[in-house]
Scaffold this active site. Structure first.
Site, PDB file in Angstrom:
ATOM      1  N   GLY A  53       0.833  -1.196   0.000  1.00  0.00           N
ATOM      2  CA  GLY A  53       0.000   0.000   0.000  1.00  0.00           C
ATOM      3  C   GLY A  53       0.868   1.246   0.000  1.00  0.00           C
ATOM      4  CB  CYS A  80       5.246  -4.072   0.254  1.00  0.00           C
ATOM      5  SG  CYS A  80       6.025  -2.480  -0.117  1.00  0.00           S
ATOM      6  CE1 TYR A  81       1.233   1.191   5.654  1.00  0.00           C
ATOM      7  CE2 TYR A  81      -0.369  -0.593   5.793  1.00  0.00           C
ATOM      8  CZ  TYR A  81       0.100   0.632   6.219  1.00  0.00           C
ATOM      9  OH  TYR A  81      -0.560   1.300   7.220  1.00  0.00           O
ATOM     10  CG  HIS A 167       5.710  -5.828  -4.490  1.00  0.00           C
ATOM     11  ND1 HIS A 167       4.431  -5.672  -3.999  1.00  0.00           N
ATOM     12  CD2 HIS A 167       6.376  -4.683  -4.175  1.00  0.00           C
ATOM     13  CE1 HIS A 167       4.323  -4.486  -3.422  1.00  0.00           C
ATOM     14  NE2 HIS A 167       5.491  -3.868  -3.526  1.00  0.00           N
ATOM     15  CD  GLU A 169       2.779  -8.612  -5.373  1.00  0.00           C
ATOM     16  OE1 GLU A 169       2.536  -7.421  -5.107  1.00  0.00           O
ATOM     17  OE2 GLU A 169       3.471  -9.352  -4.633  1.00  0.00           O
ATOM     18  CB  SER A 221     -22.503  -8.394 -24.834  1.00  0.00           C
ATOM     19  OG  SER A 221     -21.410  -9.207 -24.433  1.00  0.00           O
ATOM     20  N   GLY A 222     -22.310 -11.001 -26.856  1.00  0.00           N
ATOM     21  CA  GLY A 222     -21.410 -11.553 -27.862  1.00  0.00           C
ATOM     22  C   GLY A 222     -19.999 -11.693 -27.335  1.00  0.00           C
ATOM     23  N   GLY A 223     -19.724 -11.093 -26.166  1.00  0.00           N
ATOM     24  CA  GLY A 223     -18.408 -11.208 -25.563  1.00  0.00           C
ATOM     25  C   GLY A 223     -18.233 -12.499 -24.801  1.00  0.00           C
ATOM     26  CB  VAL A 224     -15.171 -14.018 -23.324  1.00  0.00           C
ATOM     27  CG1 VAL A 224     -14.829 -15.264 -22.506  1.00  0.00           C
ATOM     28  CG2 VAL A 224     -14.373 -14.001 -24.612  1.00  0.00           C
ATOM     29  CG  ASP A 225     -16.509 -11.464 -19.217  1.00  0.00           C
ATOM     30  OD1 ASP A 225     -15.656 -12.363 -19.286  1.00  0.00           O
ATOM     31  OD2 ASP A 225     -16.230 -10.272 -19.007  1.00  0.00           O
ATOM     32  CB  SER A 226     -22.548 -12.036 -21.927  1.00  0.00           C
ATOM     33  OG  SER A 226     -22.158 -12.003 -23.273  1.00  0.00           O
ATOM     34  CB  ALA A 227     -20.422 -16.360 -24.547  1.00  0.00           C
ATOM     35  CE  LYS A 366     -12.323 -11.490 -20.742  1.00  0.00           C
ATOM     36  NZ  LYS A 366     -13.662 -10.893 -20.896  1.00  0.00           N
TER      37      LYS A 366
END
Length: 510
Positions: A53, A80-81, A167, A169, A221-227, A366
């Site tokens: 942070g 870190c923080y 870090h 990550e 919508s045609g996108g990945v998430d909604s499909a 994602k």
């Protein structure tokens, strides 16, 4: 299933910490440090991670937590923080660093510590701090140092409390993943329980319990998430799911047809497609300002969706393809600064008569959504589709939107995506597309003078889309794409490649 609670102190890499833990096959959630002890106990974590942070731990008003977290009998890793706060609360002392460290730094680590098991004694780590631990808290010993930092990592092995100033990550830390694995597997005793196969069963059970025999409406919508959301809900509730697909005519080449074919033909989803290109083009006629385009498309989408939803009648649930970064970036999941608002987070539309909202992807990143899509049987061509903005090609066409420009851009973009796939770069570049500039220039084709448009190609590498660098694509590939576009797409006589990173540019052109 074992799970980790990650407390967010506002650092820029905090969402990445959660991603890395998930990649290790361990379920985690990112919550604000402001979470109460009762909420922590209710979550029932098996380990805690404190993130980095921007605050200074010993200054007034600095973010803090209940010291009782360290007495819960579960492992804690402070980053870190997070490490500085652990030392501060447990009796150690921090100070302004004599030598500030930013960027790649060589550390010497104690390989006898379980945190550094299997890690070389010297390696490169990513540092980003102006505060350091001067005196470790009682019971802690230093297990790593650099030339400018005596306490680059500390441990209280008996209580399974660990802190690192670097870090782990970020990819710049050479053995960061190994160190996280050491904490999760070796110190916490976890195993790879978080898999898509296990998530599918959990998600299906939760959807069925929540929905029961009621009806669900989803905007496809045609996108990945909604499909992926549609495929999951269809498996959960079958024909009680109805999808409205508003085709605004601003999709990529053959995209609307492919989505409809997969959803209807392969997954037997009730899809109500509304072909509204004429309506949207009429509303966009003469509009050149990017934000005005977005507003018109958003408002018109709602009107069309509402009109179609009214034909269906009352539904019990409105489903959305909200994913975990949407939640966190909108300020609802962690403590990090709100990056952007998302159309599917934080508010329920009043245009549909429904009782409750359901978001079956809300806990997924994602890459996990893509894994889920493949697990559910969606074709790779749909699951690995390039990210696509809600306003579609309207914000990849500079200036006014016309049918002719849409046809030009669709063909050019399809060629670029096809050649990226043939070159084996379609999964290595994080986003790539073509944009139609509003610039026309002189050219020569077939011994004749032309005065036509220039197409710009864009490809970027990024971890979080908050920053991005332009992709160093092979010259041979760019040459082939340029030749095909000029040769196959009417009214294009010049191809440009965008070599601007974000910032100062954005990924999209508008």
């Amino acid at each position: 299933m074992k799970k980790v609670l990650i407390l967010d102190f506002g650092g820029q890499y905090n969402l990445l910490v959660a991603r890395r833990v998930r990649e290790c096959g361990v379920y985690c959630e990112l919550k604000s440090f402001r979470i109460s002890m009762d909420e922590v106990r209710s979550f029932q974590p098996d380990a805690l991670i404190f993130t980095g942070g921007p605050a200074t731990v010993f200054e007034e008003g600095a973010p803090t937590v209940d010291a009782g977290l360290f007495s819960m009998g579960i492992p804690v890793l402070g980053i870190c923080y997070g490490m500085q706060l652990m030392m501060h609360l447990l009796g150690g002392q921090c100070r302004k660093a004599i030598t500030r460290e930013y960027g790649k730094t060589e550390l010497t680590v104690n390989t006898a510590s379980p945190l550094f098991a299997g890690v070389p004694e010297k390696a490169v780590y990513w540092m980003s701090h102006g505060v350091e631990v001067e005196t470790a808290a009682p019971g802690f010993t230093a297990i790593a140092h650099s030339d400018g930092c005596r306490h680059a990592a500390v441990e209280c092995r008996e209580k399974k409390l660990y802190g690192v100033q670097f870090h782990p990550e970020v990819v710049h830390t050479e053995y960061g993943t190994k160190i996280l694995e050491n904490f999760l597997y070796g110190i916490c005793g976890f195993s790879r329980e978080w898999t898509m196969e296990s998530y599918v069963e959990t998600a299906l059970r939760e959807c069925r319990e929540k929905i029961g025999d009621k009806r669900v409406l989803l905007a496809l919508s045609g996108g990945v998430d909604s499909a992926v959301a549609a495929a999951l809900l269809q498996r959960a509730v079958g024909d009680r799911l109805t999808c409205i697909f508003v085709d605004h005519g601003l999709l990529r080449l053959n995209e609307g047809d492919e989505v409809e074919r997969v959803m209807k033909g392969e997954f037997h989803v009730d899809v109500r497609r509304v072909n509204a290109q004429d309506l949207f083009l009429s509303k966009l006629a003469g509009v050149t300002e990017p934000e005005r385009k977005r507003k018109i498309i958003g408002e018109e989408f709602i009107r069309v969706f509402e009109a179609e939803a009214k034909k269906i009648g009352k539904v019990d649930f409105l489903a959305q393809g909200t994913i975990y970064p949407d939640v966190v970036e909108s300020g609802l999941g962690g403590e990090s600064t709100v990056v952007k608002s998302h159309h599917n987070v934080g508010g329920l539309p009043d245009c549909v008569d429904f009782e409750e909202i359901i978001e079956p992807l809300r806990r997924l990143f994602k890459d996990e959504v893509r894994q889920l899509g493949l697990t559910l049987g969606l074709p790779e061509s749909l699951v690995w589709r390039q990210p696509f903005p809600g306003p579609g090609l309207a914000i990849r066409i500079i200036g006014e939107i016309t049918r002719e420009k849409l046809d030009i851009l669709r063909k050019a973009d399809a060629i670029f995506r096809e050649e990226m796939a043939l070159a084996g770069l379609d999964r290595t570049a994080n986003q790539y597309f073509a944009a139609l500039t509003n610039m026309r220039s002189v050219g020569i084709m077939g011994d004749e003078r032309t005065y036509d448009y220039a197409i710009a190609l864009r490809s970027v590498q990024t971890q979080d889309f908050m920053t991005a660098t332009w992709s160093r694509l092979p010259y041979e590939l760019l040459d082939k794409v340029s030749g095909r576009i000029v040769g196959e797409v009417p009214h294009i006589n010049r191809v440009l490649y965008d070599v601007t990173s974000k910032p100062p540019a954005t990924v999209e052109w508008e």
